[in-house]
Motif scaffolding. Structure first.
Motif, PDB file in Angstrom:
ATOM      1  N   GLU A 133       0.863  -0.983   0.089  1.00  0.00           N
ATOM      2  CA  GLU A 133       0.132   0.018  -0.082  1.00  0.00           C
ATOM      3  C   GLU A 133       0.885   1.300  -0.045  1.00  0.00           C
ATOM      4  O   GLU A 133       0.574   2.206  -0.632  1.00  0.00           O
TER       5      GLU A 133
ATOM      6  N   LEU B 235       2.203   1.827  -3.445  1.00  0.00           N
ATOM      7  CA  LEU B 235       1.299   2.086  -4.363  1.00  0.00           C
ATOM      8  C   LEU B 235       0.918   3.788  -4.038  1.00  0.00           C
ATOM      9  O   LEU B 235       0.635   4.443  -5.143  1.00  0.00           O
TER      10      LEU B 235
ATOM     11  N   TYR C 114       2.034  -5.648  -9.146  1.00  0.00           N
ATOM     12  CA  TYR C 114       0.507  -5.584  -8.719  1.00  0.00           C
ATOM     13  C   TYR C 114      -0.560  -6.320  -9.240  1.00  0.00           C
ATOM     14  O   TYR C 114      -1.510  -6.808  -8.627  1.00  0.00           O
TER      15      TYR C 114
ATOM     16  N   ARG D  46      -7.907   0.546  -5.410  1.00  0.00           N
ATOM     17  CA  ARG D  46      -6.917   1.444  -5.896  1.00  0.00           C
ATOM     18  C   ARG D  46      -5.982   0.653  -6.661  1.00  0.00           C
ATOM     19  O   ARG D  46      -5.424   1.453  -7.668  1.00  0.00           O
ATOM     20  N   GLU D  47      -5.414  -0.482  -6.291  1.00  0.00           N
ATOM     21  CA  GLU D  47      -4.478  -1.286  -7.004  1.00  0.00           C
ATOM     22  C   GLU D  47      -5.308  -1.318  -8.353  1.00  0.00           C
ATOM     23  O   GLU D  47      -4.459  -1.199  -9.510  1.00  0.00           O
TER      24      GLU D  47
ATOM     25  N   PHE E 143      -5.296   1.952 -10.547  1.00  0.00           N
ATOM     26  CA  PHE E 143      -4.017   2.245 -10.847  1.00  0.00           C
ATOM     27  C   PHE E 143      -3.492   1.361 -11.967  1.00  0.00           C
ATOM     28  O   PHE E 143      -2.769   1.858 -12.914  1.00  0.00           O
ATOM     29  N   THR E 144      -3.482   0.003 -11.892  1.00  0.00           N
ATOM     30  CA  THR E 144      -2.793  -0.925 -12.722  1.00  0.00           C
ATOM     31  C   THR E 144      -3.618  -0.882 -14.221  1.00  0.00           C
ATOM     32  O   THR E 144      -2.914  -0.759 -15.195  1.00  0.00           O
TER      33      THR E 144
END
Length: 985
Positions: free
Chosen positions: A160, A163, A187, A205-206, A209-210
């Motif tokens: 986290e 990230l 990730y 969020r991962e 973002f990815t």
């Protein structure tokens, strides 16, 4: 004499046996240099002083940089200033600092303390913020430490934190294509691990973002190659990735005009740099070791295991020197027979091959080792090793030739219907006979391959003999060190006396001698304590100290007393039969004379402190002193209701608080004598409620050691009102901790809970956390408790809030039982629950808690969909339509049809279909009511008929709940159930 103690590291977590790390020492030394330079200077002067020192040469530059790096890692308050100074005085663009930072991450990450870990991430963020060249190497190092498949708090925190850094500094990341692809690769792997309510925010969020990196920087990510396809397949069910996956398959140019399709990825081999990025440095080191162990290294490893065997002397050497090797062989024979066989082969061959002139000595050393293993009961028998039919035939022959003395008289071959099982003589390697005809009894889990006759001959219980807690010593020299006079004479008399009464008189004289001794210093106290612990170890009696307390005398005296009391300390304290006479006898020994004098000495008396110090010195040498004092305070006829003597004793010990002392003493008591431990428990909970009540550690200590008889004793104490083990504010934390305990331990716990008559409402908040397969013990116990209760709104809420799963029969079972026993009440409650639920948010789902603490709110109301899911599950599993045809249930289903969305109606169409012929059902219900009235009179209170589609008001539903929880409501008796309803059930 003062001893040099190793200063604890501020950087690494180390045990007492770990040598100080070289890099840690250098960093700390450089930190001391920097501190000496800047101490007492202003901000401007600090910068000038550091620059002047750095200008002296490269060594000084490195010292300052490392010192500032250490300051950043261990001192959060000074980190910002240290980073600023580091940037200002750097002569190499921080290249040296980055190299050492990577070294710390690669080699020391698992040993770093929490603060340095946090500060390394902070330092990395500052480097990124300032776009320092080479920062991507630190980022790559940290990414490698994010282990796949690991959802421990520290690993999740690192994922986290990184990230957050990449999201905050996305423009910087976009410029570094190699790091960007590694971030995506990392990730994509860890997203699948963060599956659960506790990680929902992080996972969201991962994913965002990815996906954004893949869409906006596809051609930078495409070099990952075919492994990118594999990782995307793992996350393809997530909606955001599903859309991306569809574009990859059907519209590749939407991602990039240069991307031709998935075949382009599959034809690209994944670079090693991506593969190794998912291998932590620790895993890489271990794999490298496994892949490169040569034959020479293997031989050296085996020799190191057997080295202490070769010249073993039981008179001089410890059995612990030879235990590791024999236990490795014994415990590997079943899961890893090749390991056992190679070690046995090595043991046979080392005798003639170690050294030609030492053959006889080596043979005798190994023979002595095996005899000691049998004598000390490390193994009950060596037969499972030497006579094991699963070993190679030639190896077994070699063992019988070398160690005939330790082989059974007749080595029996495995037989399959009277025929020998063929063995492979082609090589010397071990093998298993893969025949299903080998009887299971030939290889048990506890005593592998021990013949049944031998097992029967050893069926009698033999307690495990542990080495004595106190190591006996020769006290002759200690007695000589005591000052001449009455104290020394009393110790000699106590040493030569065997009569218990006379020993008590001598102890009283010794106490008076201590009081009157002028030169009673620390050294004498330690010496006397050693003597007493040896001479009175089996009695564990008390000892008294004087006003003229001298630490040296106290140490000398304590040494002697510990030696004198050695026989008492080794005997069982607790009498076999607990009655007044046996208890009196159990404390009629010299050690308790010391305790009695301490308890009778007022707190304000100056002589009390020397007594406490002497007992403290004895406690350091003989740890049983602690729980013996607890026993004396329980059974001795003294006025010490609050165990203040024990509390004062704990306060005199260095670096020990009452809680740690108490738990240490109770743990030792439990290991030595469970009966005594159980006997002390009620007083522990009564006299130390703030420590004991709510302590999951103490409760686990209890349930992990007691048997059925001792459980019964505790239950009796609870019912008599002498023992209270739970408090409302800590009860849920205990339940949460117990989920990790063994099955029998959890069942013992629930027996204790049941004995306390704890309201089931206090247990229900844990219910949403429990999984049907994983937490069977807790769910079974809660089911039994709910079976004794009438249904109520408070009980139904957490039941309906549970996620309905196909093979989870908890909710179905209790609802079915209540439907049989309390049909009218349960139906009314379901109607009230459905009617007051908000149909406008049918898809709201309870957030499941997977954290280690229980945070479920027992006032949380289930949604209509949650309630319907359990009712539909009940319909499918129990095929019980009699309850669903109840008038209130029909009103509930009609309400769902009139107020809920089409999606819910379609999802639960089979359940709602049972409400379509409502008028016919009412007619049937009236007829049944008349029949039932002839059999069993119904309650006089009549129900107000409601419109099926009209929801009752909030006030009416709340009032109905209040009526339901009253215990006056009658149950519908099974004997009064009409025959047709029984058939439906």
């Amino acid at each position: 004499m003062a001893q040099n103690k190793k200063e604890p590291s501020r950087l690494l977590t180390q045990t007492v046996i770990d040598a100080r790390d070289e890099l840690d020492e250098r960093l700390e030394k450089c930190y001391s240099i920097v501190t000496s330079i800047i101490t007492g200077l202003s901000e401007r002067q600090i910068n000038d002083a550091l620059n002047a020192y750095v200008c002296k040469g490269s060594q000084q530059h490195e010292e300052v940089q490392l010192g500032l790096l250490y300051m950043i890692l261990v001192d959060q308050k000074q980190a910002a200033r240290a980073y600023r100074d580091m940037m200002l005085i750097s002569r190499d663009g921080l290249t040296f600092v980055l190299t050492r930072t990577n070294q710390l991450i690669f080699e020391k990450w698992l040993k770093l303390q929490d603060t340095p870990r946090t500060q390394i991430v902070w330092f990395c963020k500052e480097l990124v913020k300032n776009s320092v060249n080479g920062t991507e190497s630190v980022c790559n190092s940290l990414l490698r430490q994010i282990a796949g498949g690991d959802i421990s708090p520290k690993n999740v925190w690192l994922a986290e934190s990184m990230l957050d850094m990449f999201m905050e500094h996305r423009p910087w990341l976009d410029k570094i294509a190699g790091l960007l692809a590694t971030v995506v690769y990392t990730y994509l792997r860890v997203i699948v691990d963060h599956n659960g309510a506790a990680y929902e925010s992080l996972r969201k969020r991962e994913v965002e973002f990815t996906v954004s990196l893949l869409r906006e920087k596809w051609m930078e990510c495409a070099p990952i190659g075919r492994d990118l396809v594999r990782l995307l397949q793992n996350v393809a069910r997530i909606p955001e990735f599903y859309k991306l996956w569809q574009e990859i398959l059907n519209n590749p140019t939407a991602l990039s005009s240069q991307f031709t399709g998935i075949s382009q990825l599959l034809k690209t081999r994944t670079s090693r740099k991506f593969l190794i990025s998912r291998l932590t440095p620790d895993m890489e080191t271990k794999l490298a070791f496994l892949l490169t162990k040569s034959n020479v290294a293997a031989s050296n490893a085996k020799l190191s295991l057997f080295y202490d065997w070769l010249f073993f002397d039981p008179e001089k050497d410890s059995i612990m020197n030879i235990e590791p090797c024999i236990l490795v062989m014994y415990h590997s024979i079943r899961p890893h027979p090749a390991i056992t066989a190679t070690l046995l082969d090595f043991m046979c061959r080392i005798i003639p091959n170690f050294h030609p002139s030492l053959v006889d000595q080596v043979r005798q050393g190994i023979y002595k080792s095996l005899r000691s293993i049998l004598e000390k009961r490390v193994l009950a028998s060596i037969s499972p090793l030497f006579d094991n039919p699963k070993l190679d035939k030639e190896l077994r022959a070699m063992i019988r030739e070398q160690f005939t003395e330790f082989c059974s008289v007749e080595v029996k071959e495995e037989v399959n219907n009277g025929k020998e099982v063929a063995e492979n003589d082609s090589n010397h390697h071990p093998r298993l006979n893969h025949s299903d005809s080998i009887p299971d009894a030939a290889f048990s889990d506890e005593e592998d391959d021990i013949p049944l006759g031998k097992l029967r001959s050893e069926m009698k219980f033999r307690p495990i003999k542990e080495p004595p807690k106190y190591k006996p010593v020769d006290i002759t020299d200690y007695i000589d060190q005591l000052p001449d006079g009455d104290m020394k004479a009393s110790v000699l008399e106590l040493q030569n006396e065997t009569d218990n009464e006379i020993q008590c008189e001598v102890m009283e004289k010794l106490t008076q001698a201590v009081i009157q001794e002028d030169d009673f210093d620390q050294e004498v106290a330690i010496t006397l304590a050693t003597c007493l612990c040896q001479l009175l170890v089996n009695q564990l009696n008390n000892n008294l100290y004087n006003d003229d307390f001298d630490q040296e005398v106290a140490i000398t005296l304590a040494t002697c007393l510990c030696q004198l009391l050695v026989n008492q300390l080794n005997n069982n304290l607790f009498p076999q039969v607990v009655d007044e006479e046996s208890v009196e006898d159990s404390i009629g020994s010299p050690l308790f004379v010391l305790f009695r004098n301490l308890c009778q000495t007022p707190e304000e008396d100056p002589s009390r402190q020397p007594l406490l110090t002497l007992i403290g010195e004895m406690y350091a040498k003989q740890s049983r002193i602690g729980y013996y004092m607890l026993y004396y305070l329980k059974v001795g006829k003294i006025v010490d209701d609050k165990m203040s003597t024990y509390k004062d004793f704990c306060k005199t010990l260095e670096n020990r608080d009452i809680e740690s002392c108490l738990m240490t003493d109770l743990r030792l008591c439990q290991e030595d004598d469970v009966r005594l431990f159980t006997y002390l428990i009620p007083d522990i909970y009564t006299q130390f409620p703030n420590i004991a009540i709510g302590s999951a550690e103490l409760l686990h200590l209890i349930v992990s050691s007691i048997d059925g008889s001792q459980l019964q004793d505790l239950v009796c104490q609870i019912l008599q009102g002498h023992l209270i083990m739970f408090r409302k504010d800590s009860f849920l934390s205990i339940l949460n901790a117990s989920l990790e305990w063994e099955t029998i331990e959890q069942y013992f716990l629930w027996q204790l809970i049941a004995a306390h008559n704890i309201p089931v409402e206090h247990i229900m908040p844990i219910l949403p956390k429990l999984e049907f397969q994983t937490h069977a013990e807790a769910l079974s116990s809660i089911l039994i408790q709910l079976k004794q209760e009438c249904p109520s709104a408070e009980l139904l809420r957490p039941i309906f809030c549970r996620e309905c799963k196909k093979h989870d029969y908890f909710s179905v079972s209790i609802l079915k039982y209540w439907a049989q026993e309390y049909e009218d009440k349960l139906a009314d409650l379901v109607l009230a629950q459905i009617s007051k639920s908000n149909p406008s948010t049918p898809n709201r789902k309870r957030q499941r808690s997977t954290s280690t603490s229980i945070s479920a709110n027992k006032k949380e109301n289930p949604t209509i969909e949650q309630t319907l899911s359990h009712l539909d599950h009940m319909r499918q599993v129990c095929r019980n339509i009699s309850f669903i045809t109840h008038e209130s249930m029909q009103q509930a289903l009609q309400y769902v049809q009139c107020n809920c969305t089409d999606s819910i109606k379609m999802k639960y169409g089979d359940l709602l279909a049972l409400a379509e012929d409502f008028e016919d059902v009412k007619t049937t219900r009236v007829l049944r009511g008349r029949t039932k009235a002839n059999i069993s009179p119904k309650p006089t209170a009549s129900k107000q008929k409601k419109s099926p589609a009209q929801a009752p008001s909030d006030s009416s539903s709340e009032s109905s709940e209040d009526e339901i929880v009253k215990p006056k409501t009658k149950k519908r008796k099974r004997g009064a159930t009409p025959l047709d309803e029984d058939e439906d059930d």
